[in-house]
Write a protein that holds these residues in place. Structure first.
Motif, PDB file in Angstrom:
ATOM      1  N   PHE A   5      -6.090  10.126   4.208  1.00 44.06           N
ATOM      2  CA  PHE A   5      -5.950   8.913   5.007  1.00 44.06           C
ATOM      3  C   PHE A   5      -5.961   7.741   4.027  1.00 44.06           C
ATOM      4  CE2 PHE A   5      -8.141   5.815   8.113  1.00 44.06           C
ATOM      5  CZ  PHE A   5      -6.937   5.336   8.579  1.00 44.06           C
ATOM      6  N   PRO A   6      -4.760   7.283   3.612  1.00 46.19           N
ATOM      7  CA  PRO A   6      -4.662   6.221   2.618  1.00 46.19           C
ATOM      8  C   PRO A   6      -4.606   4.841   3.262  1.00 46.19           C
ATOM      9  CG  PRO A   6      -2.497   7.089   3.046  1.00 46.19           C
ATOM     10  CD  PRO A   6      -3.454   7.856   3.935  1.00 46.19           C
ATOM     11  N   GLY A   7      -4.994   3.842   2.498  1.00 49.05           N
ATOM     12  CA  GLY A   7      -4.875   2.472   2.965  1.00 49.05           C
ATOM     13  C   GLY A   7      -5.474   1.524   1.957  1.00 49.05           C
ATOM     14  N   SER A   8      -5.290   0.230   2.205  1.00 50.63           N
ATOM     15  CA  SER A   8      -5.931  -0.750   1.336  1.00 50.63           C
ATOM     16  C   SER A   8      -7.373  -0.992   1.786  1.00 50.63           C
ATOM     17  CB  SER A   8      -5.132  -2.058   1.313  1.00 50.63           C
ATOM     18  OG  SER A   8      -5.026  -2.604   2.612  1.00 50.63           O
ATOM     19  N   PHE A   9      -7.643  -0.854   3.087  1.00 46.23           N
ATOM     20  CA  PHE A   9      -8.991  -0.994   3.636  1.00 46.23           C
ATOM     21  C   PHE A   9      -9.646  -2.283   3.132  1.00 46.23           C
ATOM     22  CE2 PHE A   9      -8.071   3.587   3.377  1.00 46.23           C
ATOM     23  CZ  PHE A   9      -8.039   3.860   4.738  1.00 46.23           C
ATOM     24  N   ASP A  10      -8.912  -3.380   3.287  1.00 53.82           N
ATOM     25  CA  ASP A  10      -9.326  -4.660   2.721  1.00 53.82           C
ATOM     26  C   ASP A  10      -9.357  -5.740   3.793  1.00 53.82           C
ATOM     27  OD1 ASP A  10     -10.052  -6.378   0.625  1.00 53.82           O
ATOM     28  OD2 ASP A  10      -7.969  -6.947   0.268  1.00 53.82           O
ATOM     29  N   PRO A  11     -10.320  -5.704   4.704  1.00 55.43           N
ATOM     30  CA  PRO A  11     -11.475  -4.819   4.797  1.00 55.43           C
ATOM     31  C   PRO A  11     -11.205  -3.632   5.717  1.00 55.43           C
ATOM     32  CG  PRO A  11     -11.755  -6.618   6.338  1.00 55.43           C
ATOM     33  CD  PRO A  11     -10.439  -6.857   5.616  1.00 55.43           C
ATOM     34  N   VAL A  12     -12.129  -2.683   5.732  1.00 50.57           N
ATOM     35  CA  VAL A  12     -12.063  -1.570   6.668  1.00 50.57           C
ATOM     36  C   VAL A  12     -12.349  -2.130   8.067  1.00 50.57           C
ATOM     37  CG1 VAL A  12     -14.491  -0.899   6.343  1.00 50.57           C
ATOM     38  CG2 VAL A  12     -12.831   0.796   7.116  1.00 50.57           C
ATOM     39  N   THR A  13     -11.594  -1.644   9.070  1.00 47.81           N
ATOM     40  CA  THR A  13     -11.728  -2.146  10.441  1.00 47.81           C
ATOM     41  C   THR A  13     -12.174  -1.036  11.382  1.00 47.81           C
ATOM     42  OG1 THR A  13      -9.470  -1.590  11.110  1.00 47.81           O
ATOM     43  CG2 THR A  13      -9.796  -3.744  10.024  1.00 47.81           C
ATOM     44  N   GLU A  14     -12.541  -1.421  12.589  1.00 46.85           N
ATOM     45  CA  GLU A  14     -12.879  -0.426  13.620  1.00 46.85           C
ATOM     46  C   GLU A  14     -11.670   0.462  13.920  1.00 46.85           C
ATOM     47  OE1 GLU A  14     -15.709   0.582  15.157  1.00 46.85           O
ATOM     48  OE2 GLU A  14     -16.702  -0.735  13.732  1.00 46.85           O
ATOM     49  N   GLY A  15     -10.472  -0.103  13.823  1.00 47.12           N
ATOM     50  CA  GLY A  15      -9.258   0.690  14.024  1.00 47.12           C
ATOM     51  C   GLY A  15      -9.128   1.781  12.972  1.00 47.12           C
ATOM     52  N   HIS A  16      -9.396   1.432  11.705  1.00 48.67           N
ATOM     53  CA  HIS A  16      -9.393   2.446  10.640  1.00 48.67           C
ATOM     54  C   HIS A  16     -10.398   3.546  10.955  1.00 48.67           C
ATOM     55  CE1 HIS A  16      -8.114  -0.963   7.725  1.00 48.67           C
ATOM     56  NE2 HIS A  16      -7.058  -0.199   7.933  1.00 48.67           N
ATOM     57  N   LEU A  17     -11.611   3.133  11.352  1.00 41.95           N
ATOM     58  CA  LEU A  17     -12.669   4.117  11.607  1.00 41.95           C
ATOM     59  C   LEU A  17     -12.332   5.014  12.789  1.00 41.95           C
ATOM     60  CD1 LEU A  17     -15.814   1.922  10.943  1.00 41.95           C
ATOM     61  CD2 LEU A  17     -14.722   3.597   9.428  1.00 41.95           C
ATOM     62  N   ASP A  18     -11.686   4.457  13.803  1.00 44.54           N
ATOM     63  CA  ASP A  18     -11.272   5.268  14.948  1.00 44.54           C
ATOM     64  C   ASP A  18     -10.272   6.341  14.510  1.00 44.54           C
ATOM     65  OD1 ASP A  18     -10.929   5.895  17.846  1.00 44.54           O
ATOM     66  OD2 ASP A  18      -8.904   5.139  17.432  1.00 44.54           O
ATOM     67  N   VAL A  19      -9.267   5.946  13.744  1.00 44.18           N
ATOM     68  CA  VAL A  19      -8.269   6.914  13.257  1.00 44.18           C
ATOM     69  C   VAL A  19      -8.949   7.949  12.364  1.00 44.18           C
ATOM     70  CG1 VAL A  19      -6.224   7.192  11.781  1.00 44.18           C
ATOM     71  CG2 VAL A  19      -6.298   5.359  13.494  1.00 44.18           C
ATOM     72  N   LEU A  20      -9.849   7.510  11.509  1.00 42.74           N
ATOM     73  CA  LEU A  20     -10.541   8.423  10.603  1.00 42.74           C
ATOM     74  C   LEU A  20     -11.389   9.437  11.365  1.00 42.74           C
ATOM     75  CD1 LEU A  20     -11.259   9.330   7.768  1.00 42.74           C
ATOM     76  CD2 LEU A  20     -13.001   7.531   7.712  1.00 42.74           C
ATOM     77  N   ARG A  21     -12.142   8.981  12.353  1.00 40.58           N
ATOM     78  CA  ARG A  21     -12.962   9.911  13.154  1.00 40.58           C
ATOM     79  C   ARG A  21     -12.083  10.940  13.865  1.00 40.58           C
ATOM     80  NH1 ARG A  21     -15.359   4.884  14.949  1.00 40.58           N
ATOM     81  NH2 ARG A  21     -17.193   4.497  13.672  1.00 40.58           N
ATOM     82  N   ARG A  22     -10.979  10.493  14.421  1.00 43.39           N
ATOM     83  CA  ARG A  22     -10.083  11.393  15.133  1.00 43.39           C
ATOM     84  C   ARG A  22      -9.453  12.397  14.172  1.00 43.39           C
ATOM     85  NH1 ARG A  22      -6.815   6.916  18.154  1.00 43.39           N
ATOM     86  NH2 ARG A  22      -5.538   8.630  18.937  1.00 43.39           N
ATOM     87  N   ALA A  23      -9.065  11.918  12.979  1.00 46.15           N
ATOM     88  CA  ALA A  23      -8.502  12.828  11.972  1.00 46.15           C
ATOM     89  C   ALA A  23      -9.549  13.841  11.522  1.00 46.15           C
ATOM     90  CB  ALA A  23      -7.984  12.035  10.772  1.00 46.15           C
TER      91      ALA A  23
END
Length: 139
Positions: A5-23
């Motif tokens: 799960f690549p990205g800049s994460f600058d900053p990390v968002t709740e949307g990123h975390l939702d996708v990460l948890r689901r993955a």
């Protein structure tokens, strides 16, 4: 199966975390990786982004955090033995852009892309938007 799960994460968002948890619920292991983005100037140093990602993923036992800021995503995948990239998509523009990247990654290295649609409650949030809001409040 391992996924990236690549990205800049600058900053990390709740949307990123939702996708990460689901993955993380779908794959044996997910490597969340801070990548360089030539189109963006980083607000936070890579080390800080890594620390933030480690802090918010402590409860996800099959998630690891890494960075790759020099070279192509497919280079990282080859060296790490990863065959699948996970991408969150918020809207049609995201889907169009990510589909083009997915075709390139598949042609270059046989890397498949797994799309996870954004939770509608979070789809309006982006790192770029958060940065702009923060900057306007700091002025």
């Amino acid at each position: 199966m391992r996924a990236l799960f690549p990205g800049s994460f600058d900053p990390v968002t709740e949307g990123h975390l939702d996708v990460l948890r689901r993955a993380a619920s779908l794959f044996d292991e997910v490597v969340v990786c801070v990548m360089a983005n030539a189109g963006k100037t980083g607000r936070f140093p890579v080390t800080e982004r890594l620390d933030r990602l480690r802090a918010v993923t402590t409860g996800l036992g099959n998630v690891s955090v890494d960075s790759h800021t020099d070279g192509l995503l497919v280079d990282y995948c080859r060296s790490a033995g990863i065959d699948v990239v996970v991408r969150g998509v918020r809207d049609g523009a995201d889907a169009e852009h990510e589909t083009r990247l997915a075709h390139v990654n598949r042609e270059l290295a046989g890397i498949e892309t797994f799309f996870i649609p954004a939770d509608p409650a979070l789809a309006h949030i982006s790192s770029t938007l958060l940065t702009a809001v923060h900057a306007s409040r700091s002025s």
